[in-house]
Design an enzyme around this catalytic site. Structure first.
Site, short mmCIF file in Angstrom:
data_model
loop_
_atom_site.label_atom_id
_atom_site.label_comp_id
_atom_site.label_asym_id
_atom_site.label_seq_id
_atom_site.Cartn_x
_atom_site.Cartn_y
_atom_site.Cartn_z
N GLY A 80 -22.67 26.82 48.71
CA GLY A 80 -23.86 27.04 49.51
C GLY A 80 -24.18 28.50 49.80
O GLY A 80 -25.28 28.97 49.51
N ASP A 107 -15.94 34.35 51.41
CA ASP A 107 -14.76 34.20 52.27
C ASP A 107 -15.20 34.38 53.71
O ASP A 107 -15.65 35.45 54.11
CB ASP A 107 -13.72 35.25 51.88
CG ASP A 107 -12.40 35.08 52.59
OD1 ASP A 107 -12.37 34.46 53.68
OD2 ASP A 107 -11.39 35.59 52.08
N GLY A 165 -15.25 27.83 53.18
CA GLY A 165 -15.33 28.92 52.23
C GLY A 165 -14.35 28.72 51.09
O GLY A 165 -14.63 28.03 50.12
N ASN A 224 -18.07 19.18 54.46
CA ASN A 224 -19.53 19.14 54.52
C ASN A 224 -19.97 18.02 55.45
O ASN A 224 -20.86 18.20 56.27
CB ASN A 224 -20.14 18.88 53.14
CG ASN A 224 -19.91 19.97 52.13
OD1 ASN A 224 -19.81 19.68 50.94
ND2 ASN A 224 -19.82 21.22 52.55
N THR A 267 -18.13 17.40 50.23
CA THR A 267 -16.71 17.35 50.59
C THR A 267 -16.59 16.78 52.00
O THR A 267 -17.59 16.65 52.72
CB THR A 267 -16.07 18.76 50.58
OG1 THR A 267 -16.62 19.52 51.66
CG2 THR A 267 -16.28 19.48 49.26
N GLU A 303 -16.79 30.80 46.43
CA GLU A 303 -17.56 30.87 47.69
C GLU A 303 -17.22 32.13 48.48
O GLU A 303 -16.13 32.70 48.34
CB GLU A 303 -17.29 29.62 48.53
CG GLU A 303 -17.98 29.57 49.88
CD GLU A 303 -19.51 29.59 49.84
OE1 GLU A 303 -20.08 30.57 49.32
OE2 GLU A 303 -20.13 28.65 50.37
N ARG A 339 -25.17 23.70 43.71
CA ARG A 339 -24.07 23.66 44.67
C ARG A 339 -23.28 22.39 44.38
O ARG A 339 -23.85 21.37 44.01
CB ARG A 339 -24.66 23.62 46.08
CG ARG A 339 -23.64 23.52 47.18
CD ARG A 339 -24.34 23.43 48.54
NE ARG A 339 -23.38 23.22 49.59
CZ ARG A 339 -23.64 22.56 50.71
NH1 ARG A 339 -24.84 22.06 50.92
NH2 ARG A 339 -22.71 22.40 51.61
N HIS A 340 -21.99 22.47 44.55
CA HIS A 340 -21.10 21.33 44.33
C HIS A 340 -21.51 20.10 45.16
O HIS A 340 -22.29 20.20 46.10
CB HIS A 340 -19.66 21.72 44.71
CG HIS A 340 -19.55 22.13 46.14
ND1 HIS A 340 -19.48 21.23 47.17
CD2 HIS A 340 -19.52 23.36 46.72
CE1 HIS A 340 -19.42 21.88 48.33
NE2 HIS A 340 -19.45 23.18 48.07
N GLY A 341 -20.91 18.96 44.84
CA GLY A 341 -21.12 17.74 45.61
C GLY A 341 -20.43 17.78 46.97
O GLY A 341 -19.68 18.72 47.28
N ARG A 357 -13.84 21.57 44.17
CA ARG A 357 -15.09 20.84 44.38
C ARG A 357 -16.16 21.24 43.37
O ARG A 357 -16.94 20.40 42.91
CB ARG A 357 -15.58 21.02 45.81
CG ARG A 357 -15.83 22.46 46.26
CD ARG A 357 -15.93 22.52 47.78
NE ARG A 357 -16.26 23.83 48.31
CZ ARG A 357 -15.35 24.71 48.73
NH1 ARG A 357 -14.06 24.44 48.64
NH2 ARG A 357 -15.74 25.87 49.25
#
Length: 178
Positions: free
Chosen positions: A144, A83, A21, A14, A11, A81, A7-9, A57
């Protein structure tokens, strides 16, 4: 075929604990640092190809890894991601949002996707990987909810376990794709 999923870092959304989304946000300073730490962990694996969601991201996370291991990044639209429609930027603990997350075939209102639709995209990609990238070890950089859906390909996941499954930012998962 071995694959890795992350999963991205982090934001800003987050950090605020709100639903994110398809809103295209950059990584925070912490998120950029997480991506660099992920790159160090990835360098200890046999990853030789990176597939990234088209969202910024994820691309920033993928680029950090690519710089460290000198690998190509391919933007893969199927990794985008889920929607969440009208729940975009809603509190992640909103009871109505959580009810939709528990109902796998119900689309999120406002043009969103169901969990099943996101999983279908993920399964399509997983089926295609061996033919598209034979002999390669890809890292899939996604999000996620989408990573949660991918996880069900590899594990027998009851609904309640699926609901609670959570991948941390830049957590690295290893799977064997048979």
């Amino acid at each position: 075929m071995k694959i890795y999923v992350t999963r991205h870092g982090e934001t800003a959304w987050n950090r605020r604990d709100v639903v994110c989304g398809r809103t295209d946000l950059p990584l925070t300073d912490l998120g950029l640092a997480q991506a660099e730490e992920l790159a160090e962990r990835a360098a200890q694996t046999d990853i030789d190809l990176i597939l990234s969601s088209p969202l910024l991201r994820a691309r920033q996370t993928a680029q950090a890894v690519a710089r460290r291991i000198d690998a190509e990044v391919i933007v893969e639209p199927l990794l985008i991601e889920q929607d969440f429609g009208a729940f975009e930027e809603a509190d992640r603990f909103d009871p109505e949002y959580l009810a939709y997350r528990r109902d796998f075939f119900r689309r999120f209102p406002g043009g969103g996707e169901s969990v099943a639709m996101a999983a279908s995209r993920g399964y399509e990609l997983l089926r295609a990987l061996p033919e598209r990238y034979p002999g390669r070890t890809p890292l899939l950089v996604s999000h996620g909810a989408f990573c949660r859906a991918l996880h069900t390909w590899f594990t027998d996941t009851p609904n309640e376990a699926f609901f609670w499954f959570h991948l941390e930012n830049c957590q690295l998962m290893e799977y064997e794709l048979l």
